[in-house]
Design a protein around this motif. Structure first.
Motif, PDB file in Angstrom:
ATOM      1  N   PRO A 105       0.925  -1.163   0.166  1.00 57.90           N
ATOM      2  CA  PRO A 105       0.067  -0.182  -0.092  1.00 57.90           C
ATOM      3  C   PRO A 105       0.522   1.214  -0.009  1.00 57.90           C
ATOM      4  CG  PRO A 105      -0.981  -1.652   1.558  1.00 57.90           C
ATOM      5  CD  PRO A 105       0.477  -2.140   1.258  1.00 57.90           C
ATOM      6  N   SER A 106       2.049   0.904   0.742  1.00 56.40           N
ATOM      7  CA  SER A 106       2.863   2.504   0.733  1.00 56.40           C
ATOM      8  C   SER A 106       3.923   2.514  -0.346  1.00 56.40           C
ATOM      9  CB  SER A 106       3.411   2.418   2.182  1.00 56.40           C
ATOM     10  OG  SER A 106       4.178   1.338   2.172  1.00 56.40           O
ATOM     11  N   LYS A 107       4.280   1.491  -0.953  1.00 53.20           N
ATOM     12  CA  LYS A 107       5.345   1.578  -1.949  1.00 53.20           C
ATOM     13  C   LYS A 107       5.278   0.430  -3.153  1.00 53.20           C
ATOM     14  CE  LYS A 107      10.550   1.733  -1.990  1.00 53.20           C
ATOM     15  NZ  LYS A 107      11.738   1.781  -0.830  1.00 53.20           N
ATOM     16  N   SER A 108       5.739   0.882  -4.101  1.00 53.98           N
ATOM     17  CA  SER A 108       5.709  -0.170  -5.484  1.00 53.98           C
ATOM     18  C   SER A 108       6.612   0.474  -6.218  1.00 53.98           C
ATOM     19  CB  SER A 108       4.174  -0.322  -6.046  1.00 53.98           C
ATOM     20  OG  SER A 108       3.510  -0.926  -5.138  1.00 53.98           O
ATOM     21  N   GLU A 109       7.803  -0.326  -6.255  1.00 60.34           N
ATOM     22  CA  GLU A 109       8.850   0.308  -7.237  1.00 60.34           C
ATOM     23  C   GLU A 109       9.820  -1.067  -7.514  1.00 60.34           C
ATOM     24  OE1 GLU A 109      11.119   3.244  -5.283  1.00 60.34           O
ATOM     25  OE2 GLU A 109      12.206   1.748  -4.104  1.00 60.34           O
ATOM     26  N   TRP A 110      10.392  -0.892  -8.721  1.00 59.60           N
ATOM     27  CA  TRP A 110      11.299  -2.101  -9.378  1.00 59.60           C
ATOM     28  C   TRP A 110      12.514  -2.050  -8.436  1.00 59.60           C
ATOM     29  CZ3 TRP A 110       9.249  -6.275 -11.976  1.00 59.60           C
ATOM     30  CH2 TRP A 110       8.174  -5.915 -12.541  1.00 59.60           C
ATOM     31  N   ASN A 111      12.975  -3.028  -8.172  1.00 58.57           N
ATOM     32  CA  ASN A 111      14.462  -3.203  -7.526  1.00 58.57           C
ATOM     33  C   ASN A 111      15.112  -4.440  -7.980  1.00 58.57           C
ATOM     34  OD1 ASN A 111      14.635  -0.958  -5.364  1.00 58.57           O
ATOM     35  ND2 ASN A 111      12.748  -1.969  -4.914  1.00 58.57           N
ATOM     36  N   GLU A 112      16.464  -4.297  -7.781  1.00 58.61           N
ATOM     37  CA  GLU A 112      17.089  -5.708  -8.607  1.00 58.61           C
ATOM     38  C   GLU A 112      17.279  -6.569  -7.474  1.00 58.61           C
ATOM     39  OE1 GLU A 112      21.436  -6.468 -10.952  1.00 58.61           O
ATOM     40  OE2 GLU A 112      20.825  -4.517 -10.335  1.00 58.61           O
ATOM     41  N   CYS A 113      17.329  -7.908  -8.046  1.00 57.84           N
ATOM     42  CA  CYS A 113      17.709  -9.049  -7.125  1.00 57.84           C
ATOM     43  C   CYS A 113      18.477  -8.852  -5.965  1.00 57.84           C
ATOM     44  CB  CYS A 113      17.869 -10.044  -7.808  1.00 57.84           C
ATOM     45  SG  CYS A 113      18.606 -11.603  -7.029  1.00 57.84           S
ATOM     46  N   PRO A 114      18.038  -9.029  -4.485  1.00 52.85           N
ATOM     47  CA  PRO A 114      18.955  -8.648  -3.420  1.00 52.85           C
ATOM     48  C   PRO A 114      20.010  -9.792  -3.464  1.00 52.85           C
ATOM     49  CG  PRO A 114      16.862  -9.933  -3.075  1.00 52.85           C
ATOM     50  CD  PRO A 114      16.599  -9.416  -4.252  1.00 52.85           C
ATOM     51  N   GLN A 115      20.090 -11.086  -4.008  1.00 50.72           N
ATOM     52  CA  GLN A 115      21.367 -11.923  -3.611  1.00 50.72           C
ATOM     53  C   GLN A 115      21.255 -12.822  -4.973  1.00 50.72           C
ATOM     54  OE1 GLN A 115      21.690 -13.728   0.101  1.00 50.72           O
ATOM     55  NE2 GLN A 115      22.967 -15.355  -0.911  1.00 50.72           N
ATOM     56  N   TYR A 116      22.231 -12.626  -5.868  1.00 51.45           N
ATOM     57  CA  TYR A 116      22.322 -13.653  -7.014  1.00 51.45           C
ATOM     58  C   TYR A 116      23.129 -14.924  -6.765  1.00 51.45           C
ATOM     59  CZ  TYR A 116      20.664  -9.808 -10.176  1.00 51.45           C
ATOM     60  OH  TYR A 116      19.918  -9.248 -10.852  1.00 51.45           O
ATOM     61  N   ASP A 117      22.898 -16.030  -7.475  1.00 50.81           N
ATOM     62  CA  ASP A 117      23.541 -17.115  -7.381  1.00 50.81           C
ATOM     63  C   ASP A 117      23.779 -17.554  -8.852  1.00 50.81           C
ATOM     64  OD1 ASP A 117      25.060 -19.598  -7.247  1.00 50.81           O
ATOM     65  OD2 ASP A 117      23.639 -20.596  -5.975  1.00 50.81           O
ATOM     66  N   TYR A 118      24.710 -16.939  -9.459  1.00 54.17           N
ATOM     67  CA  TYR A 118      24.743 -17.226 -11.063  1.00 54.17           C
ATOM     68  C   TYR A 118      24.971 -18.546 -11.441  1.00 54.17           C
ATOM     69  CZ  TYR A 118      24.142 -12.287 -12.222  1.00 54.17           C
ATOM     70  OH  TYR A 118      23.704 -11.044 -12.449  1.00 54.17           O
ATOM     71  N   LEU A 119      25.648 -19.276 -10.535  1.00 51.52           N
ATOM     72  CA  LEU A 119      26.070 -20.700 -10.776  1.00 51.52           C
ATOM     73  C   LEU A 119      24.835 -21.546 -10.926  1.00 51.52           C
ATOM     74  CD1 LEU A 119      28.217 -22.797 -11.332  1.00 51.52           C
ATOM     75  CD2 LEU A 119      28.135 -23.255  -8.752  1.00 51.52           C
ATOM     76  N   ASN A 120      23.914 -21.279 -10.130  1.00 47.25           N
ATOM     77  CA  ASN A 120      22.472 -22.116 -10.185  1.00 47.25           C
ATOM     78  C   ASN A 120      21.573 -21.214 -10.795  1.00 47.25           C
ATOM     79  OD1 ASN A 120      23.282 -24.382  -8.802  1.00 47.25           O
ATOM     80  ND2 ASN A 120      23.799 -22.934  -6.958  1.00 47.25           N
ATOM     81  N   ARG A 121      21.937 -20.233 -11.287  1.00 46.05           N
ATOM     82  CA  ARG A 121      21.008 -19.067 -11.954  1.00 46.05           C
ATOM     83  C   ARG A 121      19.498 -18.996 -11.089  1.00 46.05           C
ATOM     84  NH1 ARG A 121      20.803 -22.354 -17.880  1.00 46.05           N
ATOM     85  NH2 ARG A 121      22.972 -21.385 -18.587  1.00 46.05           N
ATOM     86  N   GLU A 122      20.112 -18.602  -9.808  1.00 50.44           N
ATOM     87  CA  GLU A 122      19.116 -18.147  -8.804  1.00 50.44           C
ATOM     88  C   GLU A 122      19.057 -16.770  -8.206  1.00 50.44           C
ATOM     89  OE1 GLU A 122      18.918 -21.478  -5.718  1.00 50.44           O
ATOM     90  OE2 GLU A 122      19.555 -19.834  -4.457  1.00 50.44           O
ATOM     91  N   CYS A 123      18.102 -16.423  -7.807  1.00 42.76           N
ATOM     92  CA  CYS A 123      17.715 -15.274  -7.027  1.00 42.76           C
ATOM     93  C   CYS A 123      17.095 -15.402  -5.633  1.00 42.76           C
ATOM     94  CB  CYS A 123      17.105 -14.163  -7.767  1.00 42.76           C
ATOM     95  SG  CYS A 123      16.787 -12.800  -6.847  1.00 42.76           S
ATOM     96  N   PHE A 124      17.854 -15.190  -4.471  1.00 38.04           N
ATOM     97  CA  PHE A 124      17.141 -15.455  -3.158  1.00 38.04           C
ATOM     98  C   PHE A 124      16.830 -14.254  -2.691  1.00 38.04           C
ATOM     99  CE2 PHE A 124      18.299 -15.868   1.288  1.00 38.04           C
ATOM    100  CZ  PHE A 124      17.362 -16.716   1.521  1.00 38.04           C
ATOM    101  N   PHE A 125      15.749 -14.072  -1.925  1.00 40.69           N
ATOM    102  CA  PHE A 125      15.067 -13.150  -1.257  1.00 40.69           C
ATOM    103  C   PHE A 125      15.158 -13.634   0.334  1.00 40.69           C
ATOM    104  CE2 PHE A 125      13.537 -12.872  -5.314  1.00 40.69           C
ATOM    105  CZ  PHE A 125      13.256 -11.708  -5.801  1.00 40.69           C
ATOM    106  N   ASP A 126      16.061 -12.910   1.213  1.00 42.41           N
ATOM    107  CA  ASP A 126      15.903 -13.282   2.422  1.00 42.41           C
ATOM    108  C   ASP A 126      14.533 -12.653   3.142  1.00 42.41           C
ATOM    109  OD1 ASP A 126      16.685 -10.459   2.678  1.00 42.41           O
ATOM    110  OD2 ASP A 126      18.692 -10.982   3.236  1.00 42.41           O
ATOM    111  N   ALA A 127      14.707 -12.732   4.510  1.00 42.01           N
ATOM    112  CA  ALA A 127      13.461 -12.243   5.204  1.00 42.01           C
ATOM    113  C   ALA A 127      13.439 -10.792   5.189  1.00 42.01           C
ATOM    114  CB  ALA A 127      13.540 -12.522   6.789  1.00 42.01           C
TER     115      ALA A 127
END
Length: 238
Positions: free
Chosen positions: A79-101
Motif C-alpha cells: 500500500p505504501s510503496k511499489s517500485e522495481w528493484n534488483e535481485c537482492p542476492q544472485y547465485d549465477y552458478l545455479n541461476r538463482e535469485c534469493f530473497f531473504d527475510a
C-alpha cells in the motif's frame, strides 16, 4: 506483456517467441511444461513462508558475454510503496535469485522481470504472493506400528506416523500443513493415495501378510495446491 528495447527488429523477435503462460515451467502438479526460447523464469519456491528463491533460464539466447549480463528485477506491491528493484542476492552458478527475510513480505504481491542488455522480458504470470509459491520440505521421522491382524491372518493394518518438516513453523500456526500418504507394494508402479489430512498419523488398512510395502509422504499448505517433495520412504512387512 510489456517488452522494451531500443531496437525494433529485436522487439519483434522477442514478441514472437515470448507468450503469456510460459513463465513458471511447473504446473500445479509440479510437472514440467514446454520451455520458451527467450530468457524466462523457471520457478519460484518458498519452503517456510519466510524467504523464497527464483530460478531462471537464458533459453536459447546467445548474446550473453557473461552470466552477469542478465539481471533480475522485482516489484513488491505494498500500500505504501511499489517500485522495481534488483535481485537482492544472485547465485549465477545455479541461476538463482534469493530473497531473504528482509526482502520478503508474506501478503505482498511480487512481479518479476528479466533484463538482458536493452531488452526487458516480462510475463504477467510471473506475479505471485508468497503463500502461492510455498512448497514445504518433506515430512521427517517416518515410522509405523502394527495395529492388528485379521482373524484369518492374511491381512493387517498399520499406523504410520511422522513429524512435520523442521523448516515449517507449525507450532505457532504460521504454517498449517496438509499431508498426503502414498503407499505401494514393493516394486509395483501403482501408488495408492490416502485422503489428505492435517494429523501427523494415518492408518493404512488391509495390507497383505507376507508382502512388503513402501510408504512416502508429502505435504502442502492448507487451501493451496502445490505439494513439496516426497519424504524418504519407509518399508513395511509383517
Amino acid at each position: 506483456m510489456p517488452v522494451s528495447s531500443n531496437n525494433s527488429p529485436l522487439l519483434f523477435v522477442v514478441s514472437l517467441f515470448f507468450s503469456p503462460g510460459c513463465a513458471f515451467l511447473l504446473d500445479s502438479d509440479n510437472s514440467p511444461v514446454e520451455a520458451p526460447l527467450v530468457p524466462h523464469f523457471i520457478d519460484c519456491v518458498s519452503r517456510e513462508m519466510t524467504t523464497f528463491r527464483c530460478w531462471w533460464s537464458p533459453g536459447s539466447f546467445q548474446n550473453l558475454t557473461s552470466p552477469e549480463d542478465l539481471k533480475i528485477f522485482y516489484l513488491k506491491k505494498t500500500p505504501s510503496k511499489s517500485e522495481w528493484n534488483e535481485c537482492p542476492q544472485y547465485d549465477y552458478l545455479n541461476r538463482e535469485c534469493f530473497f531473504d527475510a528482509n526482502h520478503t513480505s508474506t501478503w505482498a504481491a511480487y512481479c518479476l522481470q528479466l533484463h538482458v542488455h536493452n531488452v526487458t522480458y516480462y510475463n504477467e504470470e510471473d506475479c505471485f504472493t508468497l503463500p502461492n509459491i510455498v512448497r514445504p520440505d518433506p515430512p521427517v521421522a517416518l515410522n509405523w506400528t502394527l495395529l492388528n491382524l485379521s482373524p484369518s491372518g492374511l491381512s493387517y493394518d498399520v499406523l504410520v506416523c511422522w513429524d512435520p518438516p523442521p523448516s515449517a513453523d507449525v507450532r505457532t500456526g504460521w504454517m498449517r500443513l496438509e499431508y498426503e500418504v502414498q503407499y505401494r507394494e514393493l516394486n509395483s508402479t501403482n501408488w495408492k493415495m490416502l485422503e489428505t489430512q492435517y494429523d501427523n498419523q494415518q492408518t493404512i488398512y488391509g495390507l497383505n501378510n507376507g508382502r512388503e510395502y513402501e510408504v512416502h509422504i508429502r505435504c502442502k499448505m492448507k487451501a493451496f495446491t502445490k505439494f513439496g517433495d516426497f519424504s524418504k520412504s519407509i518399508f513395511i512387512q509383517v
